[in-house]
Scaffold this motif. Structure first.
Motif, PDB file in Angstrom:
ATOM      1  N   GLY A 206       0.793  -1.223   0.000  1.00 10.77           N
ATOM      2  CA  GLY A 206       0.000   0.000   0.000  1.00 10.77           C
ATOM      3  C   GLY A 206       0.825   1.273   0.000  1.00 10.77           C
ATOM      4  O   GLY A 206       0.290   2.355   0.263  1.00 10.77           O
ATOM      5  N   VAL A 207       2.122   1.168  -0.314  1.00 14.58           N
ATOM      6  CA  VAL A 207       2.973   2.358  -0.452  1.00 14.58           C
ATOM      7  C   VAL A 207       3.319   2.512  -1.928  1.00 14.58           C
ATOM      8  O   VAL A 207       3.891   1.601  -2.539  1.00 14.58           O
ATOM      9  N   TYR A 208       2.971   3.655  -2.523  1.00 17.38           N
ATOM     10  CA  TYR A 208       3.231   3.884  -3.950  1.00 17.38           C
ATOM     11  C   TYR A 208       4.743   3.918  -4.171  1.00 17.38           C
ATOM     12  O   TYR A 208       5.450   4.699  -3.538  1.00 17.38           O
ATOM     13  N   PRO A 209       5.275   3.083  -5.062  1.00 23.64           N
ATOM     14  CA  PRO A 209       6.731   2.973  -5.181  1.00 23.64           C
ATOM     15  C   PRO A 209       7.350   4.059  -6.064  1.00 23.64           C
ATOM     16  O   PRO A 209       6.663   4.754  -6.810  1.00 23.64           O
ATOM     17  N   LEU A 210       8.670   4.185  -5.965  1.00 24.82           N
ATOM     18  CA  LEU A 210       9.469   4.939  -6.933  1.00 24.82           C
ATOM     19  C   LEU A 210      10.477   3.987  -7.562  1.00 24.82           C
ATOM     20  O   LEU A 210      10.513   3.810  -8.766  1.00 24.82           O
ATOM     21  N   ALA A 211      11.294   3.346  -6.700  1.00 24.88           N
ATOM     22  CA  ALA A 211      12.264   2.350  -7.155  1.00 24.88           C
ATOM     23  C   ALA A 211      12.377   1.313  -6.036  1.00 24.88           C
ATOM     24  O   ALA A 211      13.014   1.574  -5.017  1.00 24.88           O
ATOM     25  N   THR A 212      11.761   0.172  -6.226  1.00 26.05           N
ATOM     26  CA  THR A 212      11.608  -0.773  -5.126  1.00 26.05           C
ATOM     27  C   THR A 212      12.944  -1.303  -4.600  1.00 26.05           C
ATOM     28  O   THR A 212      13.030  -1.742  -3.456  1.00 26.05           O
ATOM     29  N   SER A 213      13.987  -1.267  -5.412  1.00 28.02           N
ATOM     30  CA  SER A 213      15.307  -1.715  -4.948  1.00 28.02           C
ATOM     31  C   SER A 213      15.950  -0.721  -3.985  1.00 28.02           C
ATOM     32  O   SER A 213      16.965  -1.032  -3.365  1.00 28.02           O
ATOM     33  N   LEU A 214      15.362   0.481  -3.884  1.00 28.28           N
ATOM     34  CA  LEU A 214      15.939   1.549  -3.059  1.00 28.28           C
ATOM     35  C   LEU A 214      14.960   2.111  -2.031  1.00 28.28           C
ATOM     36  O   LEU A 214      15.381   2.731  -1.050  1.00 28.28           O
ATOM     37  N   ASP A 215      13.654   1.921  -2.248  1.00 26.85           N
ATOM     38  CA  ASP A 215      12.632   2.543  -1.393  1.00 26.85           C
ATOM     39  C   ASP A 215      12.712   2.064   0.057  1.00 26.85           C
ATOM     40  O   ASP A 215      12.817   0.866   0.319  1.00 26.85           O
ATOM     41  N   SER A 216      12.615   3.004   0.967  1.00 29.59           N
ATOM     42  CA  SER A 216      12.530   2.673   2.391  1.00 29.59           C
ATOM     43  C   SER A 216      11.627   3.695   3.073  1.00 29.59           C
ATOM     44  O   SER A 216      11.244   4.702   2.474  1.00 29.59           O
ATOM     45  N   LEU A 217      11.293   3.439   4.334  1.00 29.66           N
ATOM     46  CA  LEU A 217      10.342   4.278   5.064  1.00 29.66           C
ATOM     47  C   LEU A 217      10.962   4.796   6.352  1.00 29.66           C
ATOM     48  O   LEU A 217      12.011   4.337   6.784  1.00 29.66           O
ATOM     49  N   GLY A 218      10.248   5.735   6.972  1.00 31.37           N
ATOM     50  CA  GLY A 218      10.664   6.199   8.294  1.00 31.37           C
ATOM     51  C   GLY A 218       9.963   7.484   8.694  1.00 31.37           C
ATOM     52  O   GLY A 218       9.381   8.186   7.866  1.00 31.37           O
ATOM     53  N   PRO A 219      10.015   7.821   9.994  1.00 33.61           N
ATOM     54  CA  PRO A 219       9.345   9.014  10.498  1.00 33.61           C
ATOM     55  C   PRO A 219      10.216  10.258  10.499  1.00 33.61           C
ATOM     56  O   PRO A 219      11.444  10.180  10.620  1.00 33.61           O
ATOM     57  N   LEU A 220       9.579  11.404  10.371  1.00 31.63           N
ATOM     58  CA  LEU A 220      10.193  12.706  10.640  1.00 31.63           C
ATOM     59  C   LEU A 220       9.548  13.223  11.922  1.00 31.63           C
ATOM     60  O   LEU A 220       8.319  13.252  12.046  1.00 31.63           O
ATOM     61  N   CYS A 221      10.372  13.590  12.891  1.00 32.73           N
ATOM     62  CA  CYS A 221       9.858  13.913  14.220  1.00 32.73           C
ATOM     63  C   CYS A 221      10.838  14.840  14.951  1.00 32.73           C
ATOM     64  O   CYS A 221      11.754  15.375  14.329  1.00 32.73           O
ATOM     65  N   ARG A 222      10.639  15.020  16.260  1.00 30.93           N
ATOM     66  CA  ARG A 222      11.456  15.986  17.007  1.00 30.93           C
ATOM     67  C   ARG A 222      12.697  15.392  17.658  1.00 30.93           C
ATOM     68  O   ARG A 222      13.688  16.076  17.838  1.00 30.93           O
ATOM     69  N   THR A 223      12.622  14.130  18.049  1.00 30.54           N
ATOM     70  CA  THR A 223      13.734  13.514  18.770  1.00 30.54           C
ATOM     71  C   THR A 223      13.962  12.091  18.272  1.00 30.54           C
ATOM     72  O   THR A 223      13.068  11.483  17.681  1.00 30.54           O
ATOM     73  N   VAL A 224      15.151  11.572  18.530  1.00 26.73           N
ATOM     74  CA  VAL A 224      15.438  10.186  18.168  1.00 26.73           C
ATOM     75  C   VAL A 224      14.548   9.243  18.971  1.00 26.73           C
ATOM     76  O   VAL A 224      14.074   8.236  18.454  1.00 26.73           O
ATOM     77  N   GLN A 225      14.298   9.576  20.237  1.00 32.68           N
ATOM     78  CA  GLN A 225      13.402   8.740  21.042  1.00 32.68           C
ATOM     79  C   GLN A 225      12.026   8.622  20.390  1.00 32.68           C
ATOM     80  O   GLN A 225      11.436   7.537  20.357  1.00 32.68           O
ATOM     81  N   ASP A 226      11.506   9.728  19.862  1.00 30.40           N
ATOM     82  CA  ASP A 226      10.230   9.673  19.144  1.00 30.40           C
ATOM     83  C   ASP A 226      10.305   8.683  17.984  1.00 30.40           C
ATOM     84  O   ASP A 226       9.377   7.897  17.745  1.00 30.40           O
ATOM     85  N   ALA A 227      11.414   8.723  17.246  1.00 36.67           N
ATOM     86  CA  ALA A 227      11.592   7.813  16.109  1.00 36.67           C
ATOM     87  C   ALA A 227      11.629   6.360  16.576  1.00 36.67           C
ATOM     88  O   ALA A 227      11.068   5.472  15.925  1.00 36.67           O
ATOM     89  N   VAL A 228      12.268   6.119  17.714  1.00 36.26           N
ATOM     90  CA  VAL A 228      12.353   4.762  18.278  1.00 36.26           C
ATOM     91  C   VAL A 228      10.952   4.244  18.611  1.00 36.26           C
ATOM     92  O   VAL A 228      10.617   3.088  18.326  1.00 36.26           O
ATOM     93  N   TRP A 229      10.126   5.092  19.222  1.00 34.15           N
ATOM     94  CA  TRP A 229       8.765   4.678  19.576  1.00 34.15           C
ATOM     95  C   TRP A 229       7.947   4.331  18.333  1.00 34.15           C
ATOM     96  O   TRP A 229       7.243   3.319  18.311  1.00 34.15           O
ATOM     97  N   VAL A 230       8.034   5.180  17.313  1.00 35.17           N
ATOM     98  CA  VAL A 230       7.256   4.936  16.092  1.00 35.17           C
ATOM     99  C   VAL A 230       7.780   3.701  15.359  1.00 35.17           C
ATOM    100  O   VAL A 230       7.003   2.893  14.847  1.00 35.17           O
ATOM    101  N   ASP A 231       9.097   3.555  15.322  1.00 38.21           N
ATOM    102  CA  ASP A 231       9.709   2.387  14.671  1.00 38.21           C
ATOM    103  C   ASP A 231       9.166   1.084  15.270  1.00 38.21           C
ATOM    104  O   ASP A 231       8.843   0.139  14.551  1.00 38.21           O
ATOM    105  N   ALA A 232       9.074   1.032  16.585  1.00 38.40           N
ATOM    106  CA  ALA A 232       8.572  -0.176  17.241  1.00 38.40           C
ATOM    107  C   ALA A 232       7.148  -0.488  16.788  1.00 38.40           C
ATOM    108  O   ALA A 232       6.829  -1.639  16.431  1.00 38.40           O
ATOM    109  N   ALA A 233       6.302   0.531  16.776  1.00 39.70           N
ATOM    110  CA  ALA A 233       4.903   0.328  16.365  1.00 39.70           C
ATOM    111  C   ALA A 233       4.801  -0.068  14.896  1.00 39.70           C
ATOM    112  O   ALA A 233       3.933  -0.862  14.513  1.00 39.70           O
ATOM    113  N   MET A 234       5.700   0.453  14.064  1.00 40.41           N
ATOM    114  CA  MET A 234       5.707   0.115  12.641  1.00 40.41           C
ATOM    115  C   MET A 234       6.091  -1.345  12.414  1.00 40.41           C
ATOM    116  O   MET A 234       5.842  -1.905  11.347  1.00 40.41           O
TER     117      MET A 234
END
Length: 453
Positions: A206-234
């Motif tokens: 369900g993610v529209y691709p650009l180049a599947t050999s290179l595509d990756s995901l992740g959050p933009l947020c305020r702190t690394v801790q925030d990113a860690v929390w979202v990463d776990a849920a993902m």
């Protein structure tokens, strides 16, 4: 409360929600009002008001009944316009997909974060089809970097709206995708944290691709801790498993070739100041040349970039029909370059890539790689609109440092480390080999304050 909920970190807002100091409905209504009142109307492509309020009501009910889903319950999130949202077409920042069939279900990642209690408030703008590190979009407007005080400056792409939405204090977190730097570039330009996971760490359904050999995901947020929390849920985890302290002292390699070519003095000064702080904190710093960094540009000249080959294969029907007239001419021109890459050329790229990844992994070992996220601060928009040659040159330079990480399958975190020309933010990019996400996040979280200074 007088503070804007969208300007808080996830951790700060979560504490208020979990303690019952604020209600998720109040938070969501406030965030939606803030987005509507924000003068730059190019940040969001659409708001999901009905859905957001329904999800907030569900969160509010759970919390009152003592059934919290965890740290992220009631936290608003914005989604880049590449993620399927049930009932809506996924337009990927393009007019030509407006008439596409609505998504029959949420993207897998959208669903996972909904299960964690997060509230989807809207879809953010982006470079058309995710194919630019600049963030200019003639279809839906170009979000302005909120730090640009002298003149409108680029947000960085392709996750332009996601970067600006967080930097402007509209939402605590927004989701991005990264094929050549599309999370780390807007994070660097906008003075926020951007985490690009190893490709394949999350479900891509369900993610529209650009180049599947290179595509990756992740959050933009305020702190690394925030990113860690979202990463776990993902990843479907109910609680984060990343330790707060790194298992070993920070051991960093800084490339001496390519990544500092043409770098602005202010960017270099901010980066080197962060390195000095890390060294004083006990980090081991090594500087050496990366042979693959010299090889990759030559490989691209010989066979063409991998991203353009895969993007052309994806969009070839659009490019040969009337849709091309409605697309950003810069995206069309860049995508058409992929037609020059033959099947034998593409196979040669794939084979060389595997070898280069192995060689670089052997060179790095279990160390981290550090460099400026981008070699320059966010430039002004107007000159790039007037001059296509300048646009493509700037786009190439903007994508250069982060692009190495995509080709070599690294994970990476961009952390603000100071400011450069015109007081614009500078990003510090810390990267690691594929599937070293836990150690990367652990180190980034432990040394974030030192990097920021």
């Amino acid at each position: 409360m007088t503070r804007t909920f969208g300007a808080m970190s996830i951790a700060e807002l979560s504490a208020l929600i979990q303690m019952g100091k604020v209600d998720p409905i109040e938070v969501t209504e406030s965030v939606l009002s803030g987005i509507k009142a924000y003068p730059d109307k190019a940040v969001f492509i659409s708001l999901l008001e009905d859905r957001a309020l329904a999800e907030a009501q569900g969160s509010s009910k759970r919390l009152k009944e003592g059934r919290s889903l965890g740290l992220l319950d009631g936290i608003p999130i914005a989604w880049k316009d590449l993620f399927d949202i049930e009932g809506l077409p996924t337009t990927a920042g393009s007019k030509v997909l407006k008439k596409a069939a609505p998504a029959t279900k949420d993207a897998a990642i959208v669903d996972l974060l909904k299960q964690a209690g997060m509230v989807a408030v809207g879809r953010t703008n982006m470079s058309e089809f995710a194919f630019s590190g600049i963030g200019i979009n003639p279809n839906y407007g170009t979000p302005h970097n909120p730090h640009g005080k002298d003149a409108p400056r680029i947000p960085g792409g392709s996750s332009s709206g996601s970067g600006v939405a967080v930097a402007a204090g509209l939402v605590p977190v927004a989701m991005g995708t990264d094929t050549g730097g599309s999370i780390r570039i807007p994070a660097g330009f906008n003075g926020i944290v951007g985490y690009k996971a190893t490709r394949g760490r999350y479900a891509m359904n369900g993610v529209y691709p650009l180049a599947t050999s290179l595509d990756s995901l992740g959050p933009l947020c305020r702190t690394v801790q925030d990113a860690v929390w979202v990463d776990a849920a993902m990843r479907g985890l109910t609680v984060p498993q990343t330790a707060r302290q790194p298992a070993r002292p920070l051991d960093i390699v800084i490339p001496t070739n390519i990544v500092f070519d043409g770098a602005e003095p202010g960017v270099v000064a901010a980066f080197e100041a962060a390195i000095e702080r890390l060294a004083k904190a006990g980090a081991r710093i090594t500087r050496l040349a990366f042979p693959t960094f010299d090889e990759l540009p030559k490989l691209m000249v010989k066979y063409g970039p991998m991203v353009t080959a895969e993007a052309f294969a994806l969009h070839r029907e659009k490019l040969s029909g009337p849709d091309a007239e409605e697309m950003d001419h810069r995206v069309v021109a860049r995508t058409r370059l992929g037609e020059k890459t033959s099947l034998s050329d593409y196979i040669a790229i794939v084979e060389n890539r595997a070898r280069m990844i192995a060689e670089t992994e052997a060179l790095i070992g279990d160390r981290f790689v550090a460099m400026p996220s981008v070699a320059h601060v966010a430039p002004q928009i107007a000159p790039l609109l007037k001059d296509d040659e300048l646009f493509f040159a700037t786009n190439g330079k903007t994508l250069r440092n982060t692009g190495f990480g995509n080709f070599l399958d690294w994970c990476g975190v961009s952390i603000p480390c100071g400011s450069g020309d015109a007081g614009m933010p500078v990003g510090f990019l810390l990267s690691a080999n594929a599937n070293c996400d836990e150690t990367l996040l652990q180190a980034a979280m432990a040394y974030e304050e030192t990097i920021r200074g």
